[in-house]
Design a protein around this motif. Structure first.
Motif, PDB file in Angstrom:
ATOM      1  N   VAL A 165       0.822  -2.906  -9.452  1.00 34.92           N
ATOM      2  CA  VAL A 165       0.987  -1.598  -9.880  1.00 34.92           C
ATOM      3  C   VAL A 165      -0.502  -1.144 -10.297  1.00 34.92           C
ATOM      4  CG1 VAL A 165       1.369  -0.115 -11.814  1.00 34.92           C
ATOM      5  CG2 VAL A 165       2.911  -1.474 -10.919  1.00 34.92           C
ATOM      6  N   ASP A 166      -1.392  -1.839 -10.576  1.00 30.85           N
ATOM      7  CA  ASP A 166      -2.977  -1.667 -11.022  1.00 30.85           C
ATOM      8  C   ASP A 166      -3.680  -1.452  -9.506  1.00 30.85           C
ATOM      9  OD1 ASP A 166      -2.347  -1.457 -13.714  1.00 30.85           O
ATOM     10  OD2 ASP A 166      -3.593  -3.337 -13.935  1.00 30.85           O
ATOM     11  N   ARG A 167      -3.451  -2.288  -8.733  1.00 33.74           N
ATOM     12  CA  ARG A 167      -3.908  -2.282  -7.404  1.00 33.74           C
ATOM     13  C   ARG A 167      -3.547  -0.901  -6.490  1.00 33.74           C
ATOM     14  NH1 ARG A 167      -6.950  -4.465  -3.297  1.00 33.74           N
ATOM     15  NH2 ARG A 167      -6.081  -4.581  -1.208  1.00 33.74           N
ATOM     16  N   ALA A 168      -2.464  -0.580  -6.544  1.00 35.75           N
ATOM     17  CA  ALA A 168      -1.584   0.570  -5.970  1.00 35.75           C
ATOM     18  C   ALA A 168      -2.366   1.849  -6.704  1.00 35.75           C
ATOM     19  CB  ALA A 168       0.014   0.744  -6.184  1.00 35.75           C
ATOM     20  N   LEU A 169      -2.275   1.992  -7.959  1.00 36.81           N
ATOM     21  CA  LEU A 169      -3.008   3.137  -8.552  1.00 36.81           C
ATOM     22  C   LEU A 169      -4.421   3.176  -8.346  1.00 36.81           C
ATOM     23  CD1 LEU A 169      -0.923   3.356 -11.871  1.00 36.81           C
ATOM     24  CD2 LEU A 169      -0.725   4.832  -9.857  1.00 36.81           C
ATOM     25  N   ALA A 170      -5.053   2.133  -8.141  1.00 33.92           N
ATOM     26  CA  ALA A 170      -6.496   2.148  -7.990  1.00 33.92           C
ATOM     27  C   ALA A 170      -6.826   2.674  -6.682  1.00 33.92           C
ATOM     28  CB  ALA A 170      -7.278   0.831  -8.018  1.00 33.92           C
ATOM     29  N   ILE A 171      -6.321   2.014  -5.721  1.00 32.82           N
ATOM     30  CA  ILE A 171      -6.407   2.457  -4.193  1.00 32.82           C
ATOM     31  C   ILE A 171      -6.165   3.685  -4.026  1.00 32.82           C
ATOM     32  CG2 ILE A 171      -5.746   1.945  -1.917  1.00 32.82           C
ATOM     33  CD1 ILE A 171      -5.356  -0.899  -2.420  1.00 32.82           C
ATOM     34  N   ALA A 172      -4.948   4.346  -4.466  1.00 31.49           N
ATOM     35  CA  ALA A 172      -4.578   5.695  -4.320  1.00 31.49           C
ATOM     36  C   ALA A 172      -5.403   6.676  -4.932  1.00 31.49           C
ATOM     37  CB  ALA A 172      -3.210   5.934  -5.045  1.00 31.49           C
ATOM     38  N   ALA A 173      -6.154   6.137  -6.092  1.00 31.55           N
ATOM     39  CA  ALA A 173      -7.363   7.101  -6.652  1.00 31.55           C
ATOM     40  C   ALA A 173      -8.647   7.263  -5.903  1.00 31.55           C
ATOM     41  CB  ALA A 173      -7.132   6.728  -8.167  1.00 31.55           C
ATOM     42  N   SER A 174      -8.778   5.972  -5.191  1.00 25.29           N
ATOM     43  CA  SER A 174     -10.103   6.038  -4.757  1.00 25.29           C
ATOM     44  C   SER A 174     -10.533   6.807  -3.444  1.00 25.29           C
ATOM     45  CB  SER A 174     -10.261   4.452  -4.048  1.00 25.29           C
ATOM     46  OG  SER A 174     -10.302   3.630  -5.426  1.00 25.29           O
ATOM     47  N   GLU A 175     -11.653   7.393  -3.381  1.00 23.35           N
ATOM     48  CA  GLU A 175     -11.917   8.268  -2.215  1.00 23.35           C
ATOM     49  C   GLU A 175     -12.101   7.674  -0.797  1.00 23.35           C
ATOM     50  OE1 GLU A 175     -11.834  11.479  -2.300  1.00 23.35           O
ATOM     51  OE2 GLU A 175     -11.993  12.185  -4.509  1.00 23.35           O
ATOM     52  N   PRO A 176     -11.601   8.366   0.317  1.00 24.97           N
ATOM     53  CA  PRO A 176     -10.390   9.464  -0.007  1.00 24.97           C
ATOM     54  C   PRO A 176      -9.425   8.915  -0.248  1.00 24.97           C
ATOM     55  CG  PRO A 176     -10.845   8.574   2.545  1.00 24.97           C
ATOM     56  CD  PRO A 176     -11.869   7.797   1.803  1.00 24.97           C
ATOM     57  N   GLN A 177      -8.836   9.818  -1.282  1.00 25.08           N
ATOM     58  CA  GLN A 177      -7.510   9.599  -2.065  1.00 25.08           C
ATOM     59  C   GLN A 177      -6.266   9.929  -1.005  1.00 25.08           C
ATOM     60  OE1 GLN A 177      -7.743  12.290  -5.345  1.00 25.08           O
ATOM     61  NE2 GLN A 177      -8.865  10.960  -6.650  1.00 25.08           N
ATOM     62  N   GLY A 178      -5.369   9.130  -1.391  1.00 22.25           N
ATOM     63  CA  GLY A 178      -4.076   9.387  -0.454  1.00 22.25           C
ATOM     64  C   GLY A 178      -2.882   8.598  -1.251  1.00 22.25           C
ATOM     65  N   PRO A 179      -1.788   8.687  -0.614  1.00 17.47           N
ATOM     66  CA  PRO A 179      -0.494   7.934  -1.168  1.00 17.47           C
ATOM     67  C   PRO A 179      -0.428   6.469  -0.722  1.00 17.47           C
ATOM     68  CG  PRO A 179      -0.195   9.154   0.758  1.00 17.47           C
ATOM     69  CD  PRO A 179      -1.348   9.567   0.391  1.00 17.47           C
ATOM     70  N   VAL A 180       0.301   5.651  -1.565  1.00 22.65           N
ATOM     71  CA  VAL A 180       0.505   4.250  -1.390  1.00 22.65           C
ATOM     72  C   VAL A 180       1.935   4.169  -1.518  1.00 22.65           C
ATOM     73  CG1 VAL A 180      -1.949   3.750  -2.272  1.00 22.65           C
ATOM     74  CG2 VAL A 180       0.053   3.666  -3.838  1.00 22.65           C
ATOM     75  N   TYR A 181       2.441   3.066  -0.913  1.00 29.42           N
ATOM     76  CA  TYR A 181       3.846   2.579  -0.622  1.00 29.42           C
ATOM     77  C   TYR A 181       4.032   1.056  -1.256  1.00 29.42           C
ATOM     78  CZ  TYR A 181       8.334   2.317   1.303  1.00 29.42           C
ATOM     79  OH  TYR A 181      10.085   2.000   1.712  1.00 29.42           O
ATOM     80  N   MET A 182       5.179   1.172  -2.136  1.00 37.63           N
ATOM     81  CA  MET A 182       5.452  -0.343  -2.540  1.00 37.63           C
ATOM     82  C   MET A 182       6.926  -0.275  -2.449  1.00 37.63           C
ATOM     83  SD  MET A 182       4.130  -2.472  -5.793  1.00 37.63           S
ATOM     84  CE  MET A 182       4.456  -1.282  -6.810  1.00 37.63           C
ATOM     85  N   THR A 183       7.440  -1.411  -2.211  1.00 38.08           N
ATOM     86  CA  THR A 183       8.993  -1.658  -2.012  1.00 38.08           C
ATOM     87  C   THR A 183       9.266  -2.601  -3.134  1.00 38.08           C
ATOM     88  OG1 THR A 183       8.752  -3.487  -0.276  1.00 38.08           O
ATOM     89  CG2 THR A 183       9.407  -1.072   0.353  1.00 38.08           C
ATOM     90  N   LEU A 184      10.357  -2.413  -3.796  1.00 37.34           N
ATOM     91  CA  LEU A 184      10.895  -3.101  -4.968  1.00 37.34           C
ATOM     92  C   LEU A 184      12.333  -3.716  -4.786  1.00 37.34           C
ATOM     93  CD1 LEU A 184       9.584  -0.405  -7.460  1.00 37.34           C
ATOM     94  CD2 LEU A 184       8.348  -2.549  -6.712  1.00 37.34           C
ATOM     95  N   PRO A 185      12.335  -5.012  -4.239  1.00 34.50           N
ATOM     96  CA  PRO A 185      13.562  -5.629  -4.080  1.00 34.50           C
ATOM     97  C   PRO A 185      14.328  -5.638  -5.310  1.00 34.50           C
ATOM     98  CG  PRO A 185      11.987  -6.730  -3.190  1.00 34.50           C
ATOM     99  CD  PRO A 185      11.317  -5.997  -3.810  1.00 34.50           C
TER     100      PRO A 185
END
Length: 578
Positions: A165-185
């Protein structure tokens, strides 16, 4: 999310930890379209609500594409990334259109999906127990949208939840920003969470924004100081109020006309002396310096371009648009940096080389006079009622509704020359990717983010149908998010036939009253759709009816706090608008 709820808690499952982490990391809403994979999350929500845990507020969206647009709209107003979850690969597939829009608009978002249960025996909690669990499985679920995600990952173990979660939110918020995707079995969500708990704060933070190289900045500053006919072209430059102010100060200080070409945000007030309209090609041929500020397509090469002697500078977090497969616009300097500080620093350096104040004043007066004359000529206004309902007249009527508390969400139809918008954050338009169906959801998300504002959503009839209107009107009523929707209804895919006319102006299709692939007749009674969810709907057939109709609809939205829709029956036209 209810204020004052505690952040600290003791999650027993990965699902509980996931929801708690989202709340602890500041995610306010979880937009969701559920399926069989949601069972652990549903149980975790019920438990968390009973115990008073801090969790994001769930928003039920009956279509995934609309849900992505809602998250998009919320973030474009607030700047804060939100989360969304859909049902395995099927829900992911429904959302890709909106995710492409979000990617091309650099909207940070944590987009998640369940993953078909991995195990078959039933020995593990969350294992397959429904016939669909075999047919729905993908070999590589993330592959279908990986091209447009900054990062994707499948959660493998409960102990990874915090890191993921922390990695996903950090990457999404880093410039240039954008969406990230995670699958949850499902089995992972249902599994036990380690007893050591979670960190109070994020273990990974967003990267610091890119800053412009000092030497390149100095080079551009000197080019600007020596330019006789500089020109700014922007599409996304007004993404933030700070960026809009920086571009405005630059334009004022160096008397630079600013063209908003197919803008998604406005950097200058439409009434600013340096606002040079919406079409760059006429000015490009005379400019000796072109500053393309957050502008992916600053001109159409087939329609013209910069003069051979002109210098061209692209400015933005990703000035080369590295994720675009082909983009060949001439680039003499690519100045990488977040727009607001980069433009502010550029102005600071350029002022040290600035020409005499008298020369800048003379240029300012000349440019201002030209821009004012062009504005007057381009505007028809709504004072005189025309013989036919045109997009231009309808746009002028909508403009009469606008004030400082109004936010316009535009998916294609508005004629921008008719607008009077003076503040940043009051106008938003659809992504350059052109994924239709964005407007309705984005307007609802914007209303959720700014409940004190009045939302006006302008869409074409095709875009309205793409926007999953039944789902959108349901959410508007369910969440008490009143929005005024104005449908510019010409019963046509005008862009489709316009493209045909551009290639074959004297072809067989040019002379047809109902050209192939371009007609949407008979047009549905859109005003009836909104009524099904407690809204007010009205159809307008003549110019004289329009202004009273939209004024009545606006009162329904602002005074009765209900959604409203005006179905404007426009003449069939294939004229390209701003």
């Amino acid at each position: 999310m209810k204020p004052g709820l505690p952040v600290a808690f003791r999650p027993e499952t990965a699902a509980e930890a996931y929801l708690g982490l989202l709340g602890a990391r500041g995610v306010e809403y979880l937009f969701a379209n559920g399926g069989t994979d949601f069972a652990p999350l549903a149980e975790a929500y019920a438990k968390g609500q009973a115990l008073g845990w801090r969790m994001p507020e769930p928003v039920i969206v009956p279509h995934e594409n609309m849900g992505v647009a809602m998250a998009h709209g919320y973030t474009m107003v607030t700047g804060r990334a939100q989360a969304m979850m859909v049902h395995v690969g099927m829900g992911t597939a429904n959302a890709i259109n909106g995710l492409i829009n979000a990617a091309r608009m650099n909207i940070p978002m944590l987009f998640t999906a369940g993953r078909t249960p991995v195990t078959e025996s039933g020995a593990v909690p969350g294992a397959r127990n429904n016939y669909i669990h075999w047919a729905q499985e993908h070999f590589d679920q993330g592959a279908m949208l990986r091209e447009f995600m900054k990062w994707d990952y499948e959660l493998k173990h409960a102990e990874q939840v915090e890191t993921a979660v922390d990695r996903a939110l950090a990457i999404a918020a880093s410039e240039p920003q954008g969406p990230v995707y995670m699958t949850l079995p499902r089995e992972i969500l249902a599994s036990a969470f380690p007893a050591h708990g979670m960190s109070a704060g994020a273990s990974i933070v967003a990267a610091s924004p890119p800053a412009a190289d000092p030497e390149a900045l100095e080079e551009v500053a000197r080019l600007l100081a020596h330019a006789q006919r500089p020109l700014v072209i922007t599409a996304n430059g007004g993404r933030t109020a700070e960026a809009a102010r920086a571009i405005t100060r630059l334009a004022e200080s160096f008397a630079i006309p600013v063209v908003h070409y197919r803008p998604r945000y406005l950097a200058l007030s439409t009434e600013h002396p340096m606002h040079a309209g919406w079409e760059p090609h006429a000015r490009l041929k005379d400019a000796d310096l072109v500053l393309a500020i957050e502008c992916d397509v600053p001109w159409i090469p087939a329609q013209g371009g910069p003069a051979p002697h002109a210098k061209v500078v692209h400015i933005g977090p990703d000035p080369l648009y590295a994720r675009y497969p082909l983009r060949g616009f001439r680039t003499d300097v690519a100045l990488a940096g977040v727009t607001a500080p980069t433009v502010a620093r550029l102005l600071e350096r350029a002022l040290t080389h600035a020409p005499a104040a008298a020369a800048l004043k003379e240029r300012f007066d000349s440019v201002a006079a030209q821009c004012a004359a062009e504005r007057r000529k381009a505007r028809a206004g709504a004072a005189a009622v025309p013989a036919a309902l045109t997009p231009k007249y309808a746009s002028a009527c909508v403009n009469r509704l606008l004030n400082e508390d109004t936010v316009v969400v535009n998916e294609y139809p508005l004629v921008l020359e008719e607008l009077d918008i003076r503040s940043p954050g009051c106008y938003f338009a659809s992504a350059p990717a052109g994924g239709l169906g964005w407007g309705l959801g984005a307007a609802l998300g914007a209303k959720l983010a700014a409940p004190g504002k009045t939302l006006v959503c302008c869409v074409g009839d095709g875009a309205y149908m793409f926007g999953n209107p039944t789902a959108a009107h349901f959410v508007s009523e369910a969440m008490q998010l009143p929005v005024l929707v104005v449908v510019f209804n010409n019963a046509r895919w005008a862009a489709v036939h316009r493209a045909t006319l551009a290639m074959y102006p004297k072809g067989a299709a040019a002379g047809m009253k109902q050209p192939p692939f371009a007609t949407l007749e008979p047009s549905p009674r859109f005003e009836k759709v909104v009524e099904a969810s407690g809204g007010y709907g009205v159809r307008v057939d003549t110019p004289g009816e329009l202004m009273p109709a939209i004024e009545r609809a606006m009162k329904v939205v602002t005074e009765e706090k209900r959604q409203a829709l005006v179905n404007v029956q426009l003449e069939a036209s294939y004229v390209k608008t701003s």
